[in-house]
Enzyme design. Structure first.
Site: not given
Ligand SMILES: [Mg+2]
Length: 296
Positions: A80, A82, A89, A125, A169-170, A214, A237, A240
């Site tokens: 991941d 962020d 983030e 967002r 990454s999302g 992912k 972390d 997701n």
């Molecule tokens: Mg993260």
């Protein structure tokens, strides 16, 4: 013996802490990897051994990773971005350009805890980011975004030891690409913010890369390398990241949300990201220092 239990301290690992753990595990022997980390070889199953070690250590700042000795060698890291490879983030930092950081980061926090649907929360967002100049991204990359402690050394050393490193990454390609490049990673996958006339449109390209994507990326990378997921590390972390953490031979939570820390094979809570290198049994003198431009 079939198990290796690695103790990793944030700073120096007090030898007086190690001896009781060796005894509690009925271990054969212990071997120092550096002044911060020690391997303990024993018999048993990973999670009970980890629980025993953690209970024995008590409230000290030491992380514990327990894993089968036979599958310790890895060929792939899928990580991941962020709050894992970087300390921020990105979506929250973008929102700050419009003075919307408190509002957006509250949603980010809930999404990463797994309390909101990831795709719906991302769409909501990103809508708030409409009109932000594309140039804000490079300004953030230059002045706000920082690699997590140990990230650059972790990637440089993994690469030198033949481990493929992939960022998933999302968050957004506009950040993930430059960050992966800065760290020297092999590939990066993320969501794409749509732009028009140099401004964010407030939309994101579909389909949105979330937890399933992912996990699928991890499996695709394993297939490409002709390895099983046993030979892969997943690092993250947020909620997701749970699916890929569950799939990998070694699923690691880093400074993670409680749900993620509870589900992972181990948690890096105190040490920096070089803990991943100790998990592979690498000694500190085998670490590759990143070039200064890649650190921060
Ligand atoms: Mg993260």
């Amino acid at each position: 013996m079939n198990l290796v239990v690695t103790l990793i301290a944030a700073d120096a690992l007090d030898p007086a802490l190690v001896a009781p753990v060796v005894k509690a595990l009925g271990a054969h022997h212990a071997e120092r990897l550096s002044d911060r980390a020690t391997d303990i070889y024993c018999d048993g199953a990973p999670q009970p051994a980890r629980a025993t070690a953690l209970a024995c250590l008590g409230p000290v700042a030491v992380d514990v990773i327990a894993q089968p000795l036979e599958s310790r060698q890895k060929r792939l890291l899928v990580s991941d971005m962020d709050s894992t490879l970087i300390g921020q983030e990105c979506i929250d930092e973008l929102a700050a350009v419009h003075d919307l950081k408190p509002r957006v980061s509250a949603i980010t926090e809930r999404a990463m805890r797994g309390e909101l649907d990831f795709a719906a929360a991302l769409t909501e967002r990103v809508t708030l980011l409409a009109g932000i100049p594309e140039a804000s991204i490079s300004q953030l990359l230059d002045s706000v975004i920082t690699a997590s402690p140990g990230a650059a050394t972790m990637i440089a050393t993994l690469k030198a030891h033949g481990v493929r490193t992939v960022l998933v990454s999302g968050g957004f390609t506009q950040f993930a690409g430059p960050i992966a490049k800065r760290l020297g990673m092999d590939a990066a996958y993320a969501n794409r913010l749509l732009m028009a006339d140099g401004l964010l449109t407030g939309a994101v390209a579909q389909p949105i890369l979330g937890a399933d994507a992912k996990r699928e990326r991890l499996l695709a990378e394993c297939a490409d390398l002709a390895i099983t997921p046993d030979a892969a590390i997943a690092l993250g972390d947020g909620a997701n990241d749970l699916a890929m953490i569950g799939e990998a031979g070694l699923g690691l939570a880093y400074r993670a949300k409680p749900k993620v820390a509870a589900a992972a094979d181990a948690e890096i809570r105190h040490a920096d990201l070089t803990a991943v290198l100790y998990a592979l049994g690498l000694r500190a003198d085998a670490f590759i220092a990143p070039v200064p431009a890649e650190t921060n």
